[in-house]
Design a protein around this motif. Structure first.
Motif, PDB file in Angstrom:
ATOM      1  N   UNK A  29       0.788  -1.230   0.000  1.00 44.16           N
ATOM      2  CA  UNK A  29       0.000   0.000   0.000  1.00 44.16           C
ATOM      3  C   UNK A  29       0.819   1.279   0.000  1.00 44.16           C
ATOM      4  N   UNK A  30       2.129   1.171  -0.186  1.00 44.16           N
ATOM      5  CA  UNK A  30       3.014   2.332  -0.190  1.00 44.16           C
ATOM      6  C   UNK A  30       3.184   2.816  -1.636  1.00 44.16           C
ATOM      7  N   UNK A  31       2.205   3.594  -2.083  1.00 44.80           N
ATOM      8  CA  UNK A  31       2.212   4.033  -3.481  1.00 44.80           C
ATOM      9  C   UNK A  31       3.295   5.071  -3.781  1.00 44.80           C
ATOM     10  N   UNK A  32       3.719   5.820  -2.777  1.00 44.03           N
ATOM     11  CA  UNK A  32       4.747   6.847  -2.991  1.00 44.03           C
ATOM     12  C   UNK A  32       6.080   6.186  -3.352  1.00 44.03           C
ATOM     13  N   UNK A  33       6.531   5.241  -2.538  1.00 44.45           N
ATOM     14  CA  UNK A  33       7.794   4.563  -2.833  1.00 44.45           C
ATOM     15  C   UNK A  33       7.688   3.679  -4.072  1.00 44.45           C
ATOM     16  N   UNK A  34       6.511   3.088  -4.280  1.00 44.73           N
ATOM     17  CA  UNK A  34       6.304   2.287  -5.490  1.00 44.73           C
ATOM     18  C   UNK A  34       6.490   3.178  -6.718  1.00 44.73           C
ATOM     19  N   UNK A  35       5.877   4.346  -6.705  1.00 43.84           N
ATOM     20  CA  UNK A  35       5.965   5.268  -7.840  1.00 43.84           C
ATOM     21  C   UNK A  35       7.416   5.674  -8.099  1.00 43.84           C
ATOM     22  N   UNK A  36       8.163   5.938  -7.041  1.00 37.33           N
ATOM     23  CA  UNK A  36       9.576   6.316  -7.212  1.00 37.33           C
ATOM     24  C   UNK A  36      10.344   5.203  -7.924  1.00 37.33           C
ATOM     25  N   UNK A  37      10.105   3.965  -7.523  1.00 35.03           N
ATOM     26  CA  UNK A  37      10.802   2.850  -8.166  1.00 35.03           C
ATOM     27  C   UNK A  37      10.327   2.648  -9.602  1.00 35.03           C
ATOM     28  N   UNK A  38       9.048   2.849  -9.858  1.00 37.07           N
ATOM     29  CA  UNK A  38       8.553   2.744 -11.236  1.00 37.07           C
ATOM     30  C   UNK A  38       9.175   3.818 -12.125  1.00 37.07           C
ATOM     31  N   UNK A  39       9.398   5.012 -11.569  1.00 42.29           N
ATOM     32  CA  UNK A  39      10.039   6.081 -12.338  1.00 42.29           C
ATOM     33  C   UNK A  39      11.483   5.730 -12.674  1.00 42.29           C
ATOM     34  N   UNK A  40      12.200   5.173 -11.707  1.00 45.01           N
ATOM     35  CA  UNK A  40      13.576   4.728 -11.960  1.00 45.01           C
ATOM     36  C   UNK A  40      13.563   3.619 -13.006  1.00 45.01           C
ATOM     37  N   UNK A  41      12.626   2.690 -12.870  1.00 44.29           N
ATOM     38  CA  UNK A  41      12.514   1.587 -13.825  1.00 44.29           C
ATOM     39  C   UNK A  41      12.292   2.110 -15.242  1.00 44.29           C
ATOM     40  N   UNK A  42      11.413   3.083 -15.399  1.00 41.73           N
ATOM     41  CA  UNK A  42      11.146   3.646 -16.725  1.00 41.73           C
ATOM     42  C   UNK A  42      12.431   4.190 -17.350  1.00 41.73           C
ATOM     43  N   UNK A  43      13.241   4.884 -16.554  1.00 39.30           N
ATOM     44  CA  UNK A  43      14.510   5.411 -17.061  1.00 39.30           C
ATOM     45  C   UNK A  43      15.460   4.287 -17.465  1.00 39.30           C
ATOM     46  N   UNK A  44      15.535   3.242 -16.652  1.00 38.85           N
ATOM     47  CA  UNK A  44      16.439   2.128 -16.942  1.00 38.85           C
ATOM     48  C   UNK A  44      16.009   1.337 -18.176  1.00 38.85           C
ATOM     49  N   UNK A  45      14.722   1.312 -18.442  1.00 36.87           N
ATOM     50  CA  UNK A  45      14.231   0.553 -19.596  1.00 36.87           C
ATOM     51  C   UNK A  45      14.491   1.253 -20.923  1.00 36.87           C
ATOM     52  N   UNK A  46      14.993   2.485 -20.877  1.00 39.84           N
ATOM     53  CA  UNK A  46      15.401   3.166 -22.104  1.00 39.84           C
ATOM     54  C   UNK A  46      16.641   2.502 -22.691  1.00 39.84           C
TER      55      UNK A  46
END
Length: 178
Positions: free
Chosen positions: A134-151
């Motif tokens: 239920x920690x959407x803030x930290x989840x979102x931060x990791x998803x943002x990092x993931x998006x950058x890495x998937x480039x």
């Protein structure tokens, strides 16, 4: 005696290679059997073959055993290198994730990040762990990092079978891969 030692070493390496081949073919139980046999033949186990064993156990859905082996690998790694690695922490975290022990999984993934901060799969599983807690803030931060890495194609390779699911998740969050 030397011939026995040499033939044992050849047999051990052959079993390790065969286990990897079974893994690649999707026959995870046979991979587990061969890796266990190879480890029993090995004169001493280093952490890398144990990590592979942990992987095969996970893929065979034997998560408790996988966790035990990953932790054993971590102890050996500490003795061999006097430090940790992403590899062992990731496999500990992945096993914990599969067991539904998300807080512990996050801790293991977080310990691994300093060793390899560009490993996309760790952010995928850690984000999912945060989300399931239920920690959407930290989840979102990791998803943002993931998006950058998937480039980077390496980041995409890191995700393996989770690639399509991760891309769909990122898109649902409005995160485009640069």
């Amino acid at each position: 005696m030397k011939a026995d030692s040499g033939s044992n070493e050849v047999l051990t390496k052959a079993r390790f290679h065969r286990a990897w081949s079974f893994n690649q073919l999707g026959d995870f139980e046979r991979a587990v059997e061969d890796q266990a046999e190879a480890l029993s033949l090995a004169s001493n186990a280093s952490y890398r073959p144990l990590i592979n064993y942990s992987l095969y156990l996970k893929k065979a859905k034997r998560f408790e055993e996988s966790l035990l082996i990953a932790r054993q690998a971590s102890k050996i790694e500490s003795l061999e290198t006097s430090r940790g690695s992403m590899m062992t922490q990731y496999h500990i975290g992945w096993s914990l994730f599969e067991l539904g022990r998300y807080r512990e999984a996050i801790d293991a993934f977080t310990k691994g990040v300093p060793y390899q901060p560009d490993y996309a799969a760790v952010y995928w599983l850690r984000a999912r762990s945060y989300e399931l807690l239920g920690d959407t803030v930290n989840a979102r931060q990791d998803y943002e990092i993931l998006a950058e890495l998937l480039a980077d194609p390496d980041g995409q390779n890191d995700l393996g079978e989770w690639g399509a699911e991760a891309a769909s998740k990122l898109k649902s969050l409005g995160l485009e891969i640069p």
